[in-house]
Design a protein around this motif. Sequence first.
Motif, mmCIF file in Angstrom:
data_model
loop_
_atom_site.group_PDB
_atom_site.id
_atom_site.type_symbol
_atom_site.label_atom_id
_atom_site.label_comp_id
_atom_site.label_asym_id
_atom_site.label_seq_id
_atom_site.Cartn_x
_atom_site.Cartn_y
_atom_site.Cartn_z
ATOM 1 N N GLY A 173 -8.229 -5.995 15.748
ATOM 2 C CA GLY A 173 -7.859 -5.386 17.023
ATOM 3 C C GLY A 173 -7.542 -3.918 16.938
ATOM 4 N N GLY A 174 -7.628 -3.355 15.729
ATOM 5 C CA GLY A 174 -7.357 -1.927 15.563
ATOM 6 C C GLY A 174 -8.605 -1.076 15.775
ATOM 7 N N THR A 175 -8.407 0.219 15.761
ATOM 8 C CA THR A 175 -9.529 1.148 15.894
ATOM 9 C C THR A 175 -9.307 2.324 14.945
ATOM 10 N N ASP A 176 -10.400 2.767 14.337
ATOM 11 C CA ASP A 176 -10.375 3.964 13.474
ATOM 12 C C ASP A 176 -9.282 3.877 12.411
ATOM 13 N N VAL A 177 -9.203 2.730 11.762
ATOM 14 C CA VAL A 177 -8.203 2.553 10.707
ATOM 15 C C VAL A 177 -8.615 3.366 9.486
ATOM 16 N N ALA A 178 -7.662 4.087 8.918
ATOM 17 C CA ALA A 178 -7.948 4.941 7.767
ATOM 18 C C ALA A 178 -6.878 4.754 6.699
ATOM 19 N N PRO A 179 -7.223 4.990 5.437
ATOM 20 C CA PRO A 179 -6.224 4.887 4.365
ATOM 21 C C PRO A 179 -5.090 5.878 4.586
ATOM 22 N N PRO A 180 -3.884 5.577 4.083
ATOM 23 C CA PRO A 180 -2.760 6.510 4.231
ATOM 24 C C PRO A 180 -3.014 7.800 3.464
ATOM 25 N N THR A 181 -2.403 8.867 3.933
ATOM 26 C CA THR A 181 -2.581 10.167 3.280
ATOM 27 C C THR A 181 -1.606 10.376 2.131
ATOM 28 N N ARG A 182 -0.620 9.498 1.999
ATOM 29 C CA ARG A 182 0.341 9.585 0.901
ATOM 30 C C ARG A 182 0.656 8.185 0.392
ATOM 31 N N ARG A 183 1.111 8.117 -0.840
ATOM 32 C CA ARG A 183 1.416 6.830 -1.470
ATOM 33 C C ARG A 183 2.881 6.512 -1.249
ATOM 34 N N GLY A 184 3.153 5.764 -0.178
ATOM 35 C CA GLY A 184 4.522 5.462 0.194
ATOM 36 C C GLY A 184 5.058 4.219 -0.495
ATOM 37 N N PHE A 185 6.219 3.791 -0.023
ATOM 38 C CA PHE A 185 6.912 2.635 -0.619
ATOM 39 C C PHE A 185 6.048 1.381 -0.564
ATOM 40 N N GLY A 186 5.467 1.100 0.607
ATOM 41 C CA GLY A 186 4.679 -0.115 0.754
ATOM 42 C C GLY A 186 3.510 -0.177 -0.203
ATOM 43 N N MET A 187 2.814 0.945 -0.376
ATOM 44 C CA MET A 187 1.679 0.977 -1.295
ATOM 45 C C MET A 187 2.132 0.742 -2.725
ATOM 46 N N GLN A 188 3.309 1.244 -3.075
ATOM 47 C CA GLN A 188 3.810 1.043 -4.426
ATOM 48 C C GLN A 188 4.246 -0.399 -4.649
ATOM 49 N N VAL A 189 4.814 -1.032 -3.614
ATOM 50 C CA VAL A 189 5.168 -2.447 -3.737
ATOM 51 C C VAL A 189 3.908 -3.281 -3.970
ATOM 52 N N LEU A 190 2.879 -3.034 -3.160
ATOM 53 C CA LEU A 190 1.656 -3.819 -3.250
ATOM 54 C C LEU A 190 0.886 -3.524 -4.535
ATOM 55 N N ASN A 191 0.776 -2.261 -4.892
ATOM 56 C CA ASN A 191 -0.055 -1.895 -6.037
ATOM 57 C C ASN A 191 0.661 -1.990 -7.378
ATOM 58 N N ASP A 192 1.983 -1.785 -7.387
ATOM 59 C CA ASP A 192 2.709 -1.738 -8.652
ATOM 60 C C ASP A 192 3.644 -2.926 -8.855
ATOM 61 N N MET A 193 4.553 -3.166 -7.886
ATOM 62 C CA MET A 193 5.563 -4.201 -8.079
ATOM 63 C C MET A 193 4.940 -5.594 -8.181
ATOM 64 N N LEU A 194 3.996 -5.911 -7.305
ATOM 65 C CA LEU A 194 3.362 -7.227 -7.359
ATOM 66 C C LEU A 194 2.603 -7.429 -8.666
ATOM 67 N N ARG A 195 1.945 -6.364 -9.125
ATOM 68 C CA ARG A 195 1.226 -6.469 -10.395
ATOM 69 C C ARG A 195 2.188 -6.676 -11.555
ATOM 70 N N TYR A 196 3.252 -5.893 -11.577
ATOM 71 C CA TYR A 196 4.194 -5.940 -12.692
ATOM 72 C C TYR A 196 4.993 -7.242 -12.713
ATOM 73 N N GLU A 197 5.520 -7.642 -11.553
ATOM 74 C CA GLU A 197 6.413 -8.796 -11.498
ATOM 75 C C GLU A 197 5.676 -10.136 -11.470
ATOM 76 N N LEU A 198 4.524 -10.188 -10.798
ATOM 77 C CA LEU A 198 3.846 -11.469 -10.594
ATOM 78 C C LEU A 198 2.455 -11.522 -11.219
ATOM 79 N N ASN A 199 2.079 -10.483 -11.941
ATOM 80 C CA ASN A 199 0.747 -10.421 -12.556
ATOM 81 C C ASN A 199 -0.344 -10.592 -11.502
ATOM 82 N N ALA A 200 -0.117 -9.990 -10.341
ATOM 83 C CA ALA A 200 -1.033 -10.149 -9.210
ATOM 84 C C ALA A 200 -2.129 -9.084 -9.237
ATOM 85 N N HIS A 201 -3.289 -9.478 -8.769
ATOM 86 C CA HIS A 201 -4.376 -8.523 -8.529
ATOM 87 C C HIS A 201 -4.434 -8.275 -7.020
#
Length: 239
Positions: A173-201
């Motif tokens: 339902g969105g339009t013109d979705v684009a990647p964030p321009t900065r690496r915020g908290f949420g991106m670090q949780v998804l990309n780093d914390m989940l990988r480190y704590e749960l061995n997630a891809h």
Amino acid sequence: MAQDHAHDPRVDALEADNARLRRLLNASGASDGLRHGLRDTMAMLRAVLRLSADTAESVEGYATHLEGRLDAIARARISLDMSGGISMHSLISDELMVHLIREGDQAELAGPTIRLRPKAGQVMALAVHELCSNAVEHGVFGLSKGKVNVVWSVDTRDTMQPSDLVLTWKETGGTDVAPPTRRGFGMQVLNDMLRYELNAHIDLAFEPDGLRCTMRLPLVQRIGSVIDASGSDETGVPN
């Protein structure tokens, strides 16, 4: 913002409280399970405080987002304290309701009954909170036709290896979705914390109509288990 909070007094106070808590638990003869669970929770709180400070753009943003993150961890902790685990469905639906998103309205959830262990439950609760917050602030939940479909499954590709828990969060339902321009908290949780704590891809795709986030993690004992219709986990132990 990161420089202002390099030595956040709240972090120092939390670390001091953690040290006192360890001494009290040791002196009281608390069980290993209780000590371990509290240490995990305190460690996560410290990480959230530091990372929130490092990624915030303003003091107001820091305070607002920090409160929501701590609340998400607290909600998971209450459920974990009551039953020793947390349902994947409940974790997601409860977080959506906090953001006034109702299942069956702007959200569809589907998947087997998964019971997450304490540490995994808290980490997953934080990740889901960040996905919800992003969808409210920058994504589809701010649009009249915006929706999210959350589906999880257990993938047993190799009988010699643990099954994988695969969860996909797909916004539409969105339009013109684009990647964030900065690496915020949420991106670090998804990309780093989940990988480190749960061995997630983690696979993040910013598709034209909304974000697609796919998590794949091993469904080993320390993370969680599938609950069958009788209320037993995959090892046959009643829950």
